[in-house]
Write a protein that holds these residues in place. Structure first.
Motif, PDB file in Angstrom:
ATOM      1  N   HIS A 166       0.587  -1.598   0.081  1.00  0.00           N
ATOM      2  CA  HIS A 166      -0.104   0.024   0.001  1.00  0.00           C
ATOM      3  C   HIS A 166       1.028   1.210  -0.184  1.00  0.00           C
ATOM      4  CE1 HIS A 166       1.232  -1.122   3.875  1.00  0.00           C
ATOM      5  NE2 HIS A 166       0.539   0.323   4.763  1.00  0.00           N
ATOM      6  N   LEU A 167       1.988   1.108   0.251  1.00  0.00           N
ATOM      7  CA  LEU A 167       2.904   1.780   0.101  1.00  0.00           C
ATOM      8  C   LEU A 167       3.876   2.312  -1.580  1.00  0.00           C
ATOM      9  CD1 LEU A 167       4.172   2.007   3.947  1.00  0.00           C
ATOM     10  CD2 LEU A 167       2.731   3.214   3.204  1.00  0.00           C
ATOM     11  N   LEU A 168       4.318   1.518  -2.014  1.00  0.00           N
ATOM     12  CA  LEU A 168       4.364   1.804  -3.134  1.00  0.00           C
ATOM     13  C   LEU A 168       4.256   2.606  -4.248  1.00  0.00           C
ATOM     14  CD1 LEU A 168       5.249  -2.151  -4.429  1.00  0.00           C
ATOM     15  CD2 LEU A 168       6.479  -0.980  -3.199  1.00  0.00           C
ATOM     16  N   ASP A 169       4.920   2.881  -4.799  1.00  0.00           N
ATOM     17  CA  ASP A 169       4.231   4.296  -6.047  1.00  0.00           C
ATOM     18  C   ASP A 169       3.973   3.247  -6.552  1.00  0.00           C
ATOM     19  OD1 ASP A 169       6.815   3.844  -8.032  1.00  0.00           O
ATOM     20  OD2 ASP A 169       7.902   3.423  -6.235  1.00  0.00           O
ATOM     21  N   LEU A 226      -4.754   0.405  -7.464  1.00  0.00           N
ATOM     22  CA  LEU A 226      -4.075   1.262  -8.840  1.00  0.00           C
ATOM     23  C   LEU A 226      -6.056   0.956  -9.576  1.00  0.00           C
ATOM     24  CD1 LEU A 226      -1.696  -1.016 -10.135  1.00  0.00           C
ATOM     25  CD2 LEU A 226      -1.779   1.161  -9.731  1.00  0.00           C
ATOM     26  N   ALA A 227      -6.657  -0.012  -9.489  1.00  0.00           N
ATOM     27  CA  ALA A 227      -7.951   0.538 -10.431  1.00  0.00           C
ATOM     28  C   ALA A 227      -8.515   1.331  -9.455  1.00  0.00           C
ATOM     29  CB  ALA A 227      -8.913  -0.414  -9.829  1.00  0.00           C
ATOM     30  N   ALA A 228      -8.952   1.848  -8.289  1.00  0.00           N
ATOM     31  CA  ALA A 228      -9.324   2.627  -7.662  1.00  0.00           C
ATOM     32  C   ALA A 228      -8.682   3.890  -7.912  1.00  0.00           C
ATOM     33  CB  ALA A 228      -9.229   2.840  -6.405  1.00  0.00           C
ATOM     34  N   ALA A 229      -7.057   3.858  -8.523  1.00  0.00           N
ATOM     35  CA  ALA A 229      -6.329   5.063  -8.817  1.00  0.00           C
ATOM     36  C   ALA A 229      -7.131   5.281 -10.323  1.00  0.00           C
ATOM     37  CB  ALA A 229      -4.221   5.337  -8.445  1.00  0.00           C
ATOM     38  N   GLN A 230      -7.430   4.829 -11.133  1.00  0.00           N
ATOM     39  CA  GLN A 230      -7.482   4.951 -12.616  1.00  0.00           C
ATOM     40  C   GLN A 230      -8.975   5.613 -12.348  1.00  0.00           C
ATOM     41  OE1 GLN A 230      -5.830   1.615 -14.519  1.00  0.00           O
ATOM     42  NE2 GLN A 230      -3.558   1.724 -13.985  1.00  0.00           N
ATOM     43  N   GLY A 231      -9.472   5.174 -12.063  1.00  0.00           N
ATOM     44  CA  GLY A 231     -11.207   5.854 -12.066  1.00  0.00           C
ATOM     45  C   GLY A 231     -12.104   4.077 -12.119  1.00  0.00           C
ATOM     46  N   THR A 239     -12.617  -7.163  -6.510  1.00  0.00           N
ATOM     47  CA  THR A 239     -11.488  -7.274  -5.979  1.00  0.00           C
ATOM     48  C   THR A 239     -11.935  -7.478  -4.429  1.00  0.00           C
ATOM     49  OG1 THR A 239     -10.169  -6.892  -8.280  1.00  0.00           O
ATOM     50  CG2 THR A 239      -9.103  -6.732  -6.573  1.00  0.00           C
ATOM     51  N   ILE A 240     -12.072  -6.474  -4.381  1.00  0.00           N
ATOM     52  CA  ILE A 240     -12.071  -6.645  -2.642  1.00  0.00           C
ATOM     53  C   ILE A 240     -12.893  -7.415  -1.934  1.00  0.00           C
ATOM     54  CG2 ILE A 240     -13.042  -5.379  -0.561  1.00  0.00           C
ATOM     55  CD1 ILE A 240     -10.557  -3.844  -1.112  1.00  0.00           C
ATOM     56  N   ARG A 241     -13.927  -7.526  -2.982  1.00  0.00           N
ATOM     57  CA  ARG A 241     -15.437  -8.484  -2.205  1.00  0.00           C
ATOM     58  C   ARG A 241     -13.990 -10.319  -2.704  1.00  0.00           C
ATOM     59  NH1 ARG A 241     -19.028  -5.442  -5.619  1.00  0.00           N
ATOM     60  NH2 ARG A 241     -20.469  -5.018  -4.569  1.00  0.00           N
ATOM     61  N   ALA A 242     -13.587 -10.397  -4.108  1.00  0.00           N
ATOM     62  CA  ALA A 242     -12.900 -11.089  -4.478  1.00  0.00           C
ATOM     63  C   ALA A 242     -11.910 -11.561  -3.354  1.00  0.00           C
ATOM     64  CB  ALA A 242     -12.287 -11.025  -5.648  1.00  0.00           C
ATOM     65  N   MET A 273      -6.075  -1.959   5.814  1.00  0.00           N
ATOM     66  CA  MET A 273      -5.199  -0.491   5.743  1.00  0.00           C
ATOM     67  C   MET A 273      -5.186  -0.377   4.273  1.00  0.00           C
ATOM     68  SD  MET A 273      -1.007  -1.671   5.998  1.00  0.00           S
ATOM     69  CE  MET A 273      -1.078  -1.838   8.005  1.00  0.00           C
ATOM     70  N   TYR A 274      -5.714  -1.199   3.546  1.00  0.00           N
ATOM     71  CA  TYR A 274      -5.875  -0.572   2.269  1.00  0.00           C
ATOM     72  C   TYR A 274      -6.695   0.261   1.484  1.00  0.00           C
ATOM     73  CZ  TYR A 274      -1.896  -3.240  -0.415  1.00  0.00           C
ATOM     74  OH  TYR A 274      -0.738  -3.647  -1.775  1.00  0.00           O
ATOM     75  N   LEU A 275      -7.757   0.259   2.391  1.00  0.00           N
ATOM     76  CA  LEU A 275      -8.727   0.653   2.423  1.00  0.00           C
ATOM     77  C   LEU A 275      -8.607   2.100   2.628  1.00  0.00           C
ATOM     78  CD1 LEU A 275     -12.340  -1.496   3.039  1.00  0.00           C
ATOM     79  CD2 LEU A 275     -11.220  -0.292   0.888  1.00  0.00           C
ATOM     80  N   MET A 276      -8.634   2.173   4.060  1.00  0.00           N
ATOM     81  CA  MET A 276      -8.066   3.568   4.520  1.00  0.00           C
ATOM     82  C   MET A 276      -7.097   4.230   4.099  1.00  0.00           C
ATOM     83  SD  MET A 276     -10.823   3.800   6.263  1.00  0.00           S
ATOM     84  CE  MET A 276     -10.844   4.844   7.687  1.00  0.00           C
ATOM     85  N   GLU A 277      -5.842   3.455   3.163  1.00  0.00           N
ATOM     86  CA  GLU A 277      -4.395   4.526   3.339  1.00  0.00           C
ATOM     87  C   GLU A 277      -4.347   5.236   1.374  1.00  0.00           C
ATOM     88  OE1 GLU A 277      -1.395   3.345   5.156  1.00  0.00           O
ATOM     89  OE2 GLU A 277      -1.799   3.415   7.206  1.00  0.00           O
ATOM     90  N   SER A 278      -5.309   3.548   0.701  1.00  0.00           N
ATOM     91  CA  SER A 278      -4.792   4.383  -0.502  1.00  0.00           C
ATOM     92  C   SER A 278      -5.949   4.038  -1.034  1.00  0.00           C
ATOM     93  CB  SER A 278      -4.051   3.033  -0.801  1.00  0.00           C
ATOM     94  OG  SER A 278      -2.821   2.657  -0.447  1.00  0.00           O
ATOM     95  N   ILE A 279      -6.921   3.219  -1.207  1.00  0.00           N
ATOM     96  CA  ILE A 279      -8.362   2.537  -2.035  1.00  0.00           C
ATOM     97  C   ILE A 279      -8.765   4.456  -1.751  1.00  0.00           C
ATOM     98  CG2 ILE A 279     -10.047   1.447  -2.717  1.00  0.00           C
ATOM     99  CD1 ILE A 279      -7.935  -0.456  -2.690  1.00  0.00           C
ATOM    100  N   LEU A 280      -9.828   4.118  -0.708  1.00  0.00           N
ATOM    101  CA  LEU A 280     -10.562   5.380  -0.203  1.00  0.00           C
ATOM    102  C   LEU A 280     -10.289   7.039  -0.390  1.00  0.00           C
ATOM    103  CD1 LEU A 280     -12.513   4.668   2.609  1.00  0.00           C
ATOM    104  CD2 LEU A 280     -13.364   3.837   1.005  1.00  0.00           C
ATOM    105  N   PRO A 281      -8.563   6.940   0.065  1.00  0.00           N
ATOM    106  CA  PRO A 281      -8.217   8.635  -0.279  1.00  0.00           C
ATOM    107  C   PRO A 281      -8.472   8.817  -1.875  1.00  0.00           C
ATOM    108  CG  PRO A 281      -6.901   7.451   0.875  1.00  0.00           C
ATOM    109  CD  PRO A 281      -8.273   6.557   0.634  1.00  0.00           C
ATOM    110  N   SER A 282      -8.074   7.804  -3.167  1.00  0.00           N
ATOM    111  CA  SER A 282      -8.027   8.190  -4.440  1.00  0.00           C
ATOM    112  C   SER A 282      -9.708   8.392  -4.764  1.00  0.00           C
ATOM    113  CB  SER A 282      -7.369   7.280  -4.974  1.00  0.00           C
ATOM    114  OG  SER A 282      -8.004   5.999  -4.979  1.00  0.00           O
ATOM    115  N   LEU A 283     -10.195   7.893  -3.982  1.00  0.00           N
ATOM    116  CA  LEU A 283     -11.541   8.751  -5.144  1.00  0.00           C
ATOM    117  C   LEU A 283     -11.798   9.608  -4.556  1.00  0.00           C
ATOM    118  CD1 LEU A 283     -13.103   4.706  -3.714  1.00  0.00           C
ATOM    119  CD2 LEU A 283     -12.093   4.857  -6.050  1.00  0.00           C
ATOM    120  N   PRO A 284     -13.305   9.779  -5.621  1.00  0.00           N
ATOM    121  CA  PRO A 284     -13.824  11.235  -4.911  1.00  0.00           C
ATOM    122  C   PRO A 284     -14.977  11.268  -4.056  1.00  0.00           C
ATOM    123  CG  PRO A 284     -14.975   9.430  -7.351  1.00  0.00           C
ATOM    124  CD  PRO A 284     -13.998   9.324  -6.838  1.00  0.00           C
TER     125      PRO A 284
END
Length: 318
Positions: A166-169, A226-231, A239-242, A273-284
């Motif tokens: 979740h920290l990788l560029d 990455l999918a969330a960041a790309q919209g 994928t979260i469900r999977a 961790m992914y939801l709070m730090e990477s995925i949700l912040p990238s969504l509108p």
């Protein structure tokens, strides 16, 4: 005179506290002004006791640390349950293989006698699921394939992904996802399946490395990020469900043990961790349905696991 003893004791304690406080104040004022001095062991300095061979661990780890301490005259190596049996199983020596089969036969006969006496220890009959729709069997087969290609001892993920996905560029994350696309798609397909059963699976045989669950989840979550960041919110959500589905497949069968339960708990932490730090912040902000994400990740109130059932699974896997 004896009435003065408590007063003398209190006076001594106050004096020691004052003296130690003076030393601390001096040390803080002069911090960094002197070179560090290696602290030697002294029976008069409790702060140095941990230098005596790591004795400070004794209080946290108990007698095992005392027995494995290198200065203990009765020292012995730490022995793990089943260590010798695993060594025989993995040996290429025909004599070791023969001994392994002999011990397994004795163990199976003993287990059968115990089951006759205590039938409640037997695994319950799992639900009937056709093999082609059985996500648990497919997941075990995939994990075994991973073990075979990675030497049987190095579970997923790849070293560059371990513990920091979740920290990788974005560029590094994209490279890893592209390189492991086939594995991600396989895990995703299995995770989205709905049926799982341990029928036809023998936990007593060499089972695949269950830690592959955490590595597989890391790859899926990286793909979702990455999918969330790309919209592509729909892909990320599915994928979260999977990812959550993999956990259900591993612990939703009769053979699930305490290790599987602990791994699923760790995987839930990965998802959060992914939801709070990477995925949700990238969504509108105006387009996030938190209830939908919470349901997909299984973050609601959960029923406590059947611990007795997990213990039964452990016993039958021995």
């Amino acid at each position: 005179m004896w009435l003065l003893l408590p007063l003398v004791t209190v006076a001594l304690m106050l004096g020691l506290l004052w003296y130690s406080g003076e030393k601390d104040a001096e040390a803080l004022a002069a911090r960094g002004a002197r070179e560090a001095v290696e602290r030697k062991f002294s029976p008069l300095d409790p702060g140095s006791w941990t230098q005596a061979g790591g004795t400070g661990r004794w209080f946290g780890e108990g007698v095992e640390s005392v027995m494995t301490w290198k200065h203990n005259p009765w020292r012995r190596e730490r022995v793990h349950v089943g260590k010798r049996l695993r060594e025989l199983r993995d040996s290429t020596d025909p004599a070791d293989q023969a001994e392994y089969r002999r011990l397994k036969k004795l163990g199976s006969e003993w287990q059968e006698r115990l089951l006759e006496r205590y039938p409640e220890l037997a695994l319950p009959k799992d639900k009937e699921v056709p093999e082609e729709k059985n996500a648990f069997l497919k997941l075990m087969a995939l994990f075994k394939e991973i073990d075979g290609t990675r030497g049987g001892s190095s579970p997923l993920p790849l070293d560059e992904l371990r513990g920091q996905g979740h920290l990788l560029d974005t560029r590094a994350a994209q490279d890893i996802v592209t390189k492991n696309r086939q594995m991600i798609d396989q895990l995703r397909e299995i995770g989205l399946m709905t049926g799982h059963s341990s029928n036809g699976y023998d936990p007593g045989h060499q089972r695949p490395n269950p830690y592959n669950l955490l590595g597989g989840a890391e790859l899926l979550l990286l793909d979702a990020r990455l999918a969330a960041a790309q919209g592509d919110t729909a892909h990320a959500l599915e994928t979260i469900r999977a990812t959550r589905g993999l956990a259900d497949h591993l612990t939703g069968v009769a053979t699930a043990g305490t290790l599987e339960g602990c791994l699923v708990g760790a995987m839930q932490q990965q998802i959060r961790m992914y939801l709070m730090e990477s995925i949700l912040p990238s969504l509108p902000a105006d387009g996030i349905d938190l209830a939908e994400w919470e349901a997909a990740a299984g973050l609601g109130v959960a029923r406590p696991p059947d611990y007795a059932g997990m213990q039964r699974g452990d016993w039958n896997a021995m």
